[in-house]
Design a protein around this motif. Structure first.
Motif, PDB file in Angstrom:
ATOM      1  N   VAL A   1      38.490  37.122  48.208  1.00  0.00           N
ATOM      2  CA  VAL A   1      38.466  36.724  47.115  1.00  0.00           C
ATOM      3  C   VAL A   1      39.702  36.364  47.374  1.00  0.00           C
ATOM      4  N   GLY A   2      40.593  36.396  49.140  1.00  0.00           N
ATOM      5  CA  GLY A   2      42.265  35.278  48.699  1.00  0.00           C
ATOM      6  C   GLY A   2      42.791  37.123  48.670  1.00  0.00           C
ATOM      7  N   VAL A   3      44.436  36.568  48.455  1.00  0.00           N
ATOM      8  CA  VAL A   3      45.532  37.296  48.534  1.00  0.00           C
ATOM      9  C   VAL A   3      46.269  36.889  46.848  1.00  0.00           C
ATOM     10  N   GLU A   4      45.915  36.731  45.450  1.00  0.00           N
ATOM     11  CA  GLU A   4      46.680  36.784  44.096  1.00  0.00           C
ATOM     12  C   GLU A   4      46.107  38.036  44.188  1.00  0.00           C
ATOM     13  N   ASN A   5      47.252  38.486  43.483  1.00  0.00           N
ATOM     14  CA  ASN A   5      47.093  39.524  42.454  1.00  0.00           C
ATOM     15  C   ASN A   5      45.774  40.068  41.834  1.00  0.00           C
ATOM     16  N   ILE A   6      45.194  40.923  41.155  1.00  0.00           N
ATOM     17  CA  ILE A   6      44.292  40.948  41.089  1.00  0.00           C
ATOM     18  C   ILE A   6      44.717  41.835  40.267  1.00  0.00           C
ATOM     19  N   ILE A   7      44.985  41.820  39.045  1.00  0.00           N
ATOM     20  CA  ILE A   7      45.365  42.950  37.754  1.00  0.00           C
ATOM     21  C   ILE A   7      44.219  43.478  36.652  1.00  0.00           C
ATOM     22  N   GLY A   8      43.069  42.764  36.968  1.00  0.00           N
ATOM     23  CA  GLY A   8      42.225  43.400  35.634  1.00  0.00           C
ATOM     24  C   GLY A   8      40.746  42.836  36.817  1.00  0.00           C
ATOM     25  N   LEU A   9      39.515  44.037  36.570  1.00  0.00           N
ATOM     26  CA  LEU A   9      38.340  42.793  37.355  1.00  0.00           C
ATOM     27  C   LEU A   9      37.195  43.984  36.251  1.00  0.00           C
ATOM     28  N   VAL A  10      36.048  42.756  35.744  1.00  0.00           N
ATOM     29  CA  VAL A  10      34.875  43.130  35.303  1.00  0.00           C
ATOM     30  C   VAL A  10      33.916  43.139  36.543  1.00  0.00           C
ATOM     31  N   VAL A  11      33.243  44.146  36.360  1.00  0.00           N
ATOM     32  CA  VAL A  11      31.711  43.708  37.435  1.00  0.00           C
ATOM     33  C   VAL A  11      30.629  44.236  36.274  1.00  0.00           C
ATOM     34  N   VAL A  12      29.876  42.841  36.165  1.00  0.00           N
ATOM     35  CA  VAL A  12      28.679  43.328  34.601  1.00  0.00           C
ATOM     36  C   VAL A  12      27.334  43.253  35.741  1.00  0.00           C
ATOM     37  N   ASN A  13      26.646  44.548  35.277  1.00  0.00           N
ATOM     38  CA  ASN A  13      25.663  44.136  36.202  1.00  0.00           C
ATOM     39  C   ASN A  13      23.772  43.175  35.434  1.00  0.00           C
ATOM     40  N   THR A  14      23.739  42.865  36.369  1.00  0.00           N
ATOM     41  CA  THR A  14      22.873  41.467  35.416  1.00  0.00           C
ATOM     42  C   THR A  14      21.631  41.955  36.674  1.00  0.00           C
ATOM     43  N   HIS A  15      21.528  43.037  36.841  1.00  0.00           N
ATOM     44  CA  HIS A  15      20.089  43.059  37.925  1.00  0.00           C
ATOM     45  C   HIS A  15      19.282  43.928  37.023  1.00  0.00           C
ATOM     46  N   THR A  16      18.363  44.226  37.556  1.00  0.00           N
ATOM     47  CA  THR A  16      16.976  45.105  37.123  1.00  0.00           C
ATOM     48  C   THR A  16      16.914  46.375  37.481  1.00  0.00           C
ATOM     49  N   GLU A  17      18.185  47.124  37.897  1.00  0.00           N
ATOM     50  CA  GLU A  17      18.217  48.540  38.264  1.00  0.00           C
ATOM     51  C   GLU A  17      19.568  48.389  38.126  1.00  0.00           C
ATOM     52  N   ASP A  18      20.307  49.227  38.784  1.00  0.00           N
ATOM     53  CA  ASP A  18      22.361  50.151  38.356  1.00  0.00           C
ATOM     54  C   ASP A  18      21.913  49.643  40.447  1.00  0.00           C
ATOM     55  N   VAL A  19      23.496  48.834  40.154  1.00  0.00           N
ATOM     56  CA  VAL A  19      24.510  48.644  41.526  1.00  0.00           C
ATOM     57  C   VAL A  19      25.537  48.988  41.654  1.00  0.00           C
ATOM     58  N   GLY A  20      25.857  49.108  42.310  1.00  0.00           N
ATOM     59  CA  GLY A  20      27.572  50.065  43.201  1.00  0.00           C
ATOM     60  C   GLY A  20      28.050  48.358  43.606  1.00  0.00           C
ATOM     61  N   PHE A  21      29.296  48.520  43.370  1.00  0.00           N
ATOM     62  CA  PHE A  21      30.621  48.065  44.504  1.00  0.00           C
ATOM     63  C   PHE A  21      30.982  48.595  44.685  1.00  0.00           C
ATOM     64  N   ASP A  22      32.286  47.393  46.300  1.00  0.00           N
ATOM     65  CA  ASP A  22      33.106  47.750  46.697  1.00  0.00           C
ATOM     66  C   ASP A  22      34.290  47.144  47.320  1.00  0.00           C
TER      67      ASP A  22
ATOM     68  N   PHE B   1      50.483  40.354  48.300  1.00  0.00           N
ATOM     69  CA  PHE B   1      50.933  39.478  49.022  1.00  0.00           C
ATOM     70  C   PHE B   1      52.080  38.880  48.928  1.00  0.00           C
ATOM     71  N   GLU B   2      52.924  39.385  48.284  1.00  0.00           N
ATOM     72  CA  GLU B   2      54.267  38.030  47.947  1.00  0.00           C
ATOM     73  C   GLU B   2      55.528  38.197  48.929  1.00  0.00           C
ATOM     74  N   ALA B   3      56.017  36.932  50.054  1.00  0.00           N
ATOM     75  CA  ALA B   3      56.693  37.078  50.029  1.00  0.00           C
ATOM     76  C   ALA B   3      57.857  38.749  50.069  1.00  0.00           C
ATOM     77  N   GLY B   4      58.118  39.199  51.207  1.00  0.00           N
ATOM     78  CA  GLY B   4      59.622  40.136  51.073  1.00  0.00           C
ATOM     79  C   GLY B   4      58.443  41.661  50.788  1.00  0.00           C
ATOM     80  N   SER B   5      57.207  41.952  51.024  1.00  0.00           N
ATOM     81  CA  SER B   5      56.189  42.507  50.443  1.00  0.00           C
ATOM     82  C   SER B   5      56.107  43.413  51.850  1.00  0.00           C
ATOM     83  N   SER B   6      54.959  44.249  51.529  1.00  0.00           N
ATOM     84  CA  SER B   6      54.294  44.478  53.170  1.00  0.00           C
ATOM     85  C   SER B   6      53.806  45.759  52.377  1.00  0.00           C
ATOM     86  N   ILE B   7      52.488  45.545  53.420  1.00  0.00           N
ATOM     87  CA  ILE B   7      51.269  46.551  53.634  1.00  0.00           C
ATOM     88  C   ILE B   7      50.970  47.764  54.512  1.00  0.00           C
TER      89      ILE B   7
END
Length: 124
Positions: free
Chosen positions: A17-38, A82-88
């Motif tokens: 999903v790329g390197v742009e900042n993630i400042i929020g995340l919403v995951v909606v279960n659209t399945h008929t059973e429980d799901v999990g995500f990473d 992932f901005e210039a000057g930053s490091s992981i």
């Protein structure tokens, strides 16, 4: 100004999903059973597969019950990673030091195959 990206997940293969900042995340279960995500930081080569070699988990096996929605607000922990000057850096147990790791990206997946979820990424 925020940017909103949407994605439909339907397998346990990672999606880059790329390197742009993630400042929020919403995951909606659209399945008929429980799901999990990473959500991980990893090499782009992990996309399309289930391998987690050298992956850094941000969120792991987060359960989303049937009919439920998971909302995560990152409190700017990942902002600018992932901005210039930053490091992981990764800790190397052999040397006892942190080492800069380049070429990482955000990857997302469901933790079980044959399930489904809608994901909204709020980005900056």
């Amino acid at each position: 100004m925020a940017k909103i990206d949407t994605i439909q997940l339907s397998s346990n293969n990672f999606i880059n999903v790329g390197v742009e900042n993630i400042i929020g995340l919403v995951v909606v279960n659209t399945h008929t059973e429980d799901v999990g995500f990473d959500l991980i930081l990893g090499e782009p080569t992990l996309a399309g597969g289930t391998d987690t070699t050298s992956a850094i988990y941000i969120l792991k096996s987060v359960p989303v019950p049937v009919g439920a929605t998971f909302v995560w607000d990152d409190d700017n922990v990942l902002s600018g990673a992932f901005e210039a000057g930053s490091s992981i850096t990764l800790f190397n147990a052999n040397t006892g030091k942190f080492e800069v790791k380049k070429g990482l990206t955000f990857l997302l997946r469901l933790d079980t195959d044959s399930t489904a979820a809608s994901v909204i990424l709020r980005r900056q």
